[in-house]
Write an enzyme that holds these catalytic residues in place. Sequence first.
Site, PDB file in Angstrom:
ATOM      1  CD  GLU A 171       0.118  -1.346   3.152  1.00  0.00           C
ATOM      2  OE1 GLU A 171       0.368  -1.448   4.364  1.00  0.00           O
ATOM      3  OE2 GLU A 171       0.103  -2.325   2.374  1.00  0.00           O
ATOM      4  CG  HIS A 229      -6.174  -5.308   1.369  1.00  0.00           C
ATOM      5  ND1 HIS A 229      -6.816  -5.820   2.474  1.00  0.00           N
ATOM      6  CD2 HIS A 229      -4.884  -5.098   1.743  1.00  0.00           C
ATOM      7  CE1 HIS A 229      -5.962  -5.908   3.475  1.00  0.00           C
ATOM      8  NE2 HIS A 229      -4.773  -5.467   3.051  1.00  0.00           N
ATOM      9  CD  GLU A 230      -2.444  -3.759  -1.098  1.00  0.00           C
ATOM     10  OE1 GLU A 230      -1.925  -2.986  -0.265  1.00  0.00           O
ATOM     11  OE2 GLU A 230      -2.527  -4.984  -0.915  1.00  0.00           O
ATOM     12  CG  HIS A 265      -3.406  -0.683   3.550  1.00  0.00           C
ATOM     13  ND1 HIS A 265      -3.264  -0.776   4.922  1.00  0.00           N
ATOM     14  CD2 HIS A 265      -3.254  -1.945   3.067  1.00  0.00           C
ATOM     15  CE1 HIS A 265      -3.022  -2.036   5.254  1.00  0.00           C
ATOM     16  NE2 HIS A 265      -3.030  -2.768   4.148  1.00  0.00           N
ATOM     17  CD  GLU A 273      -2.417  -5.285   6.562  1.00  0.00           C
ATOM     18  OE1 GLU A 273      -3.457  -5.272   5.864  1.00  0.00           O
ATOM     19  OE2 GLU A 273      -1.309  -4.904   6.132  1.00  0.00           O
ATOM     20  CG  ASP A 315       9.082  -9.790   7.319  1.00  0.00           C
ATOM     21  OD1 ASP A 315       8.062  -9.092   7.213  1.00  0.00           O
ATOM     22  OD2 ASP A 315      10.195  -9.439   6.889  1.00  0.00           O
ATOM     23  CE1 TYR A 374      -3.232  -8.292   5.272  1.00  0.00           C
ATOM     24  CE2 TYR A 374      -2.124  -9.594   6.959  1.00  0.00           C
ATOM     25  CZ  TYR A 374      -2.071  -8.738   5.865  1.00  0.00           C
ATOM     26  OH  TYR A 374      -0.858  -8.339   5.389  1.00  0.00           O
TER      27      TYR A 374
END
Length: 613
Positions: A285, A309-310, A313, A332, A387, A395
């Site tokens: 994003e 979705h992006e 953001h 998220e 990560d 999410y």
Amino acid sequence: MKITPLFLSLAMAGMCSQAMASAIDQNSYANLDDVITTHLNLDLDIDFADKQLEGFVEHTLQWQNANSKKLVLDTRDLDIDKVMYQTANGNWHKASFNLANRDDVKGSKLTITFKNQAQKVRIYYNSRPEASGLQWLTPEQTASKTHPFMYSQSQAIHARSWIPVQDTPAMRVTYNARIHTPEDIRAVMSADNKDALYKDGDYHFTMPQAISPYLIAIGAGNLEFKAMSKQTGIFAEPTILDASVAEFNDTQAMIDKTNAMYGDYAWGRYDLLMLPPSFPFGGMENPRLSFITPTVVAGDKSLVNLIAHELAHSWSGNLVTNATWEDLWLNEGFTSYVENRIMEEVFGRDRAVMEQALDAAGLRAQLKTIDAPDTRLNLKLNGRDPDDAFSSVPYTKGQLFLIYLEEKYGRDKFDDFVKTYFNEFAFKSLTTAQFVSYIKANLIEKYPGVVTMDKVNEWIFQPGLPSDAPNPTSDAFDKVDTATASWLKGDTTAAQLPTTNWTVHEWLHFLNNLPRDLSIEKMTELDGEFNLTQSTNAERAFAWYMLAVGNGYQPIYPALDKHLSGIGRRKLIVPLYKALITNGKKDWAQSVYLKARPGYHPLAQGTIDALFK
């Protein structure tokens, strides 16, 4: 939301009041209690031959501690040449610095010491080929096969691998950049890209709104541009440009619908950069310029929820940002909720509910494989790289929490709460604790007797899903289930399955819910009727391959080799490698991986390397 003069001044000021949030960011060395960067000026050469960025970054500093004369920055695998600083009289001086030993997670702490408090500091440096936040591709690894390509992926803590910076989402900076490339290479950034429309090897960028460092982004390659609307357009390699424009030309409608629900888009333009297939995510994003995987160019707009979705953001994540990566769900969860609302507005309620149901089913399956502490919304990293804790929990559990609140309070009241929340925290970073205080005052106590704080705390701080969590269902999926049951019993043939008008969502529901021990005879019948092994829809192919690997269906392997070698999106490759290893195909998987690995992004390489240790 309306960008008033006060609002814009806050956006451009770096939001220094957010510094205290950094005290709990275990993933950063930055001494934000002493000094904050409010603006960055980058001047970098893109060197494709040596796979490095080389030049300088200049920090404009705002001191919080009158007695401090040190600036501590995050770096990873950077070579620091020299450091200069400017004092109040405008003179430049050489600064002493120390680059500490490398920590496997946080990288190397860069401590810069001044004789007098600096107004600006300029760090001359270069990145290295192994920079975790950059990928360098040869012409052969791109779509057009004619020019090299480079792009960044700074989230979560990878900005430090190509910029010495206070790499925490708790702080925000504006930035300018001058980027030098070969004359036939176009550079773009998460900024105003007007200058990038003219390909000349010397590009200037400005980002006037303050963003967290993980949102600083760069890409460079054989890129062309085509507008989609007054506010949107696509940068892409020529071979995929027209198809991308056709796929994503509803983006302006998405912006218009979101403006109406949650306030005006705050970033000016919204363009897309189509990346090579090696991009490890669906999208990123980066403000003003979302980075997008080509795996969602399906030809039928079946996967454009990724764009929603992006875009979402731009309100949740870029505008209102998690202060640490333990608060990722604030980015998220809200984004997944807003994404689904956008899809409902543009494509209808039926499609939105199908996507809810697919995501909820995926979450419930994944919850069985994740350690309980990692199923909490307010995650505890305990020293891990963010990560390594990545999952669908922030999410989809976050989205379900917000759906739960919407159902309890009604859409009108909840929409008002979300819109006010975006306005209240615009261009700020916040922690989960701050959110809990805000929701208590502005929703729970404002409308007493609807939801208790105990229930809010259960959602946020307890593992798993509450017993009364929403469980979205779709009538379309019920019909798929009925047809599936008939076929599994042998009452009908595969040819009689009512697939003619099935959407990709119905196909995914069908494939994901077939028995994991489906007979080879049944697998062969399906493949013969629908040619699933050769599916051109990446999501449908992935679902089929996952089923086939578990069932020992051998005809998939040539196509699976091409799938694993041809794309680098972690969602569509990592589970397949895991399934192959689990089902006795480790040697085959490793042989494919050794061939495919050079084309994967460092993030994907790190994840899959660990599977073969």
